[in-house]
Design an enzyme around this catalytic site. Structure first.
Site, PDB file in Angstrom:
ATOM      1  N   HIS A  46     110.936  36.077 -23.219  1.00  0.00           N
ATOM      2  CA  HIS A  46     110.946  36.201 -21.761  1.00  0.00           C
ATOM      3  C   HIS A  46     112.308  35.736 -21.251  1.00  0.00           C
ATOM      4  O   HIS A  46     112.623  34.546 -21.289  1.00  0.00           O
ATOM      5  CB  HIS A  46     109.826  35.350 -21.162  1.00  0.00           C
ATOM      6  CG  HIS A  46     109.556  35.625 -19.715  1.00  0.00           C
ATOM      7  ND1 HIS A  46     110.392  35.193 -18.710  1.00  0.00           N
ATOM      8  CD2 HIS A  46     108.554  36.303 -19.104  1.00  0.00           C
ATOM      9  CE1 HIS A  46     109.905  35.580 -17.543  1.00  0.00           C
ATOM     10  NE2 HIS A  46     108.783  36.253 -17.757  1.00  0.00           N
ATOM     11  N   CYS A  60      79.436  40.640   6.226  1.00  0.00           N
ATOM     12  CA  CYS A  60      79.368  42.100   6.309  1.00  0.00           C
ATOM     13  C   CYS A  60      78.825  42.611   4.978  1.00  0.00           C
ATOM     14  O   CYS A  60      78.109  41.909   4.276  1.00  0.00           O
ATOM     15  CB  CYS A  60      80.725  42.699   6.644  1.00  0.00           C
ATOM     16  SG  CYS A  60      81.987  42.404   5.397  1.00  0.00           S
TER      17      CYS A  60
END
Length: 707
Positions: A629, A25
């Site tokens: 973290h 497309c």
């Protein structure tokens, strides 16, 4: 794998024998595969030249390329291993064995029955039908919209006059009116081709309803006493009927219509393939088109055409009513829906409605709010570009520049969506705010300053008489152009500002980018130093022992533990990304307490504070960047169990509280409590040495950084 991008794509989708069919497309390669489980999704997602990969039902797969999709398709079809598919033969059987040439109708039918489509396979097929019916004519639609924009601009600045006596203007109008007048024939051709029917047959049937002979049936001066016409005050049109073969026939103007050719092509496919089954192959060339033309042209003139016009007009009038009576809902709903419709290809029905509105009402009111979404999308991409320039992120800079150019100049959003937005989910949170604010602006201004259409009627909202790709170049095609311009500008800059201020990446994603940039810079610096060193080695005198002693006394920074616990290597921390050292060298700390206060391991300024409280980035005054973290995958807890004590930009000292964490809640949620700490810019420093294997208290040294 070595080789071109085209060959790598084929290899990643399971090889040429796994490809049953391939089309494309405007931005995507559309594969139908023998077995979709063979696809290497991760490889496609990270492949240069590929913006993304989207699995669909029924072994269908879409690979998003962007504006270069046509050339990529040609390259793939030109590959030696794809010669069977290019020639129209089967490239694989269900078992993966090589195909043995074209399959018979019976084999194809048996395979279709055995294949077992997915539960939403029919929906995929429907939207592919819509997409492939419009895709080949997107270029001429864009060209026509730009011609209209240019004409409107020249008229607005009084370079040309807009009266019908201007022959030059009438000639230019013919250029774009031809596209919209004969649009049903173009769509019928594409739709028939999609359904494996002779496309010229589809175009011929629609052309029959647009000939002077058919349109002349509605002329009362020619057919007195036979044709009856009724005025439609809502649409400003007339509806006529006559008698053909003793049967009543409603007469319509089918120019510009999109619903009728789509319905007609579907019926034509049933008739065409049905005739092929009952007519001997030796005479199919003559009698299948002959009978198809007679049957389907008659059905379209008497039934399908009036039904399609009725349905299109009904939907158009319904949306027009909503736009007139609930403009706020309508103007906000459209830009808020589009970000979710476009990635799935579900926006095609709305595009068809836009064309239908122009044909039935004489104007469209959907494209104005749609432009708000487009420019919010482009604004988010512009924000990403600004951040990539600041962070010196070459990959994202190139991606965002290309996507922004395609958007602002061509009105195409797919490069932004697949290249950036769908990869970084935080983009949607920022962009939807821009969509909402822009929708509010267009709703308020559209209500306060209604537009007057050609018929003299007043319409609330922004309207246009053209199917326009909403870009900078097509702004002049909109009525109430200043209202539209303000709304899209607000959407653009709100999205852009939110991305710049709040970023589009998680702390981990940002840290990974900064680490990659630092590593690249360090490698470049090392290469320059090596060249300079080799050039001066001949002239340099031997270094003395004192010189060596002096050079080894490099400054160091000690990084402290943020919590109490047992120190382990990143290799044993349980996270593959951290173990790879992509985020720098560091340690993992397995906490001993059920609830703990996470403290600053170094003194400096907080560069990053995650909203969820699971990650913090600190930069020391001498340039060491430390990431803390808390836990692994704890971002998915959305802050539950985390109480943040600081904000971005705060200066902290060693031991200052960053957050309080309920590690029992983290465990209960199924996540690891191991707290990871790395030096993000390890590559640009002299060295980072972990102190592992010991039990520590918060504040004890765990990393030695040599600058």
């Amino acid at each position: 794998m070595a080789g071109s991008t085209a060959s790598q794509i084929i290899d990643a989708v399971g090889g040429p024998r796994n490809v049953k069919s391939l089309t494309h497309c405007a931005t995507r390669l559309r594969f139908e595969l023998g077995d979709s489980t063979r696809v290497d999704q991760g490889r496609l997602d990270t492949m240069p030249g590929v913006l993304g990969a989207v699995p669909q039902a029924g072994n269908r797969y879409q690979v998003v390329i962007g504006g270069a999709v046509a050339s990529m398709y040609s390259e793939i079809m030109a590959l030696p291993e794809m010669k069977d598919l290019a020639a129209g033969s089967s490239s694989s059987d269900d078992d993966g064995s090589a195909g043995s040439g074209p399959r018979s109708n019976a084999e194809v039918k048996a395979e279709a029955h055995a294949k077992g489509r997915g539960r939403v396979g029919w929906l995929d097929s429907f939207f592919e039908y819509l997409s492939d019916s419009f895709r080949p004519i997107l270029g001429v639609l864009l060209g026509a919209s730009l011609i209209i924009a240019l004409v409107n601009l020249l008229i607005s600045v009084k370079v040309v006059t807009g009266d019908e006596a201007n022959t030059s203007l009438m000639f230019i109008k013919a250029m774009w009116k031809g596209v919209f007048y004969f649009l049903p024939i173009m769509i019928a051709y594409n739709a028939a081709k999609k359904l494996k029917v002779d496309p010229w047959l589809g175009g011929t049937i629609m052309a029959a309803l647009m000939t002077p002979q058919f349109t002349g049936l509605s002329s009362t001066s020619t057919w007195k006493g036979v044709t009856h016409c009724v005025e439609n005050t809502t649409l400003g049109t007339s509806s006529c009927s006559t008698t053909v073969f003793g049967l009543p026939m409603q007469l319509n103007d089918y120019s510009g219509n999109v619903f009728v050719p789509l319905l007609m092509a579907a019926v034509l496919a049933l008739v065409y393939h049905g005739l092929q089954r009952i007519i001997p192959e030796s005479v199919q060339l003559v009698f299948v088109p002959f009978l198809s033309m007679i049957i389907v042209t008659t059905l379209t003139a008497f039934l399908i055409g009036p039904l399609g016009v009725w349905a299109g007009n009904g939907i158009g009038v319904g949306l027009a009513w909503m736009n007139a009576h609930a403009p706020f809902v309508f103007a906000i709903l459209i830009p808020m829906l589009y970000p979710f419709l476009v990635p799935l290809g579900l926006h095609w029905p709305l595009n068809a409605l836009m064309l239908m509105n122009i044909q039935s009402l004489g104007y469209d009111f959907i494209q104005g709010p749609m432009g708000v979404w487009n420019f919010a999308c482009f604004g988010a991409t512009a924000g990403v570009l600004v951040i990539s320039l600041k962070d010196r992120d070459q990959v994202m800079r190139q991606t965002s520049i290309g996507a922004l150019a395609a958007g602002l100049l061509g009105g195409v959003s797919e490069p932004s969506l697949y290249g950036i937005h769908l990869r970084y989910k935080l983009v949607y949170r920022r962009m939807l705010i821009g969509c909402f604010v822009g929708g509010v602006v267009i709703a308020v201004l559209g209500w306060l300053f209604p537009s007057v259409i050609a018929s003299g009627a007043t319409v609330h909202g922004v309207t246009t008489t053209a199917f326009a790709f909403t870009s900078l170049l097509t702004i002049p095609v909109f009525n109430q152009m200043w209202v539209y311009a303000i709304a899209i500008a607000v959407a653009f800059f709100v999205s852009m500002g939110l991305i710049i201020v709040l970023d589009y990446r998680t702390p981990e994603q940002k840290a990974e980018v900064l680490a990659a940039v630092a590593k690249r810079d360090a490698e470049r610096a090392a290469g320059t130093t090596a060249v300079a060193g080799s050039a001066s080695a001949v002239a340099a005198p031997p270094a003395s022992a004192a010189d060596h002693a002096s050079s080894s006394a490099a400054p160091t920074t000690v990084v402290a533990a943020p919590i109490d616990g047992h120190v382990v290597s990143l290799d044993d921390a349980g996270d593959a990304v951290f173990a790879s050292r992509a985020l720098g060298e560091g340690v993992g700390i397995q906490p001993t307490a059920s609830t703990a206060t996470v403290t600053a391991p170094v003194a400096g300024v907080l560069q990053t504070v995650a909203e969820t409280g699971h990650a913090f980035g600190i930069r020391t005054d001498d340039g060491v960047e430390v990431l803390v973290h808390v836990g692994i995958d704890t971002v998915k807890m959305n802050g539950d169990g985390f109480t943040v004590s600081v904000k971005k930009g705060d200066r902290v000292a060693v031991g200052d509280a960053l957050a309080t964490v309920d590690f029992d809640k983290v465990k209960a949620a199924g996540y690891s409590t191991t707290t990871l700490m790395t030096v993000l810019n390890t590559a640009s420093l002299g060295g980072v040495t972990p102190r592992t294997g010991a039990d520590v208290k918060a504040g004890d040294p765990v990393l030695d950084v040599t600058r």
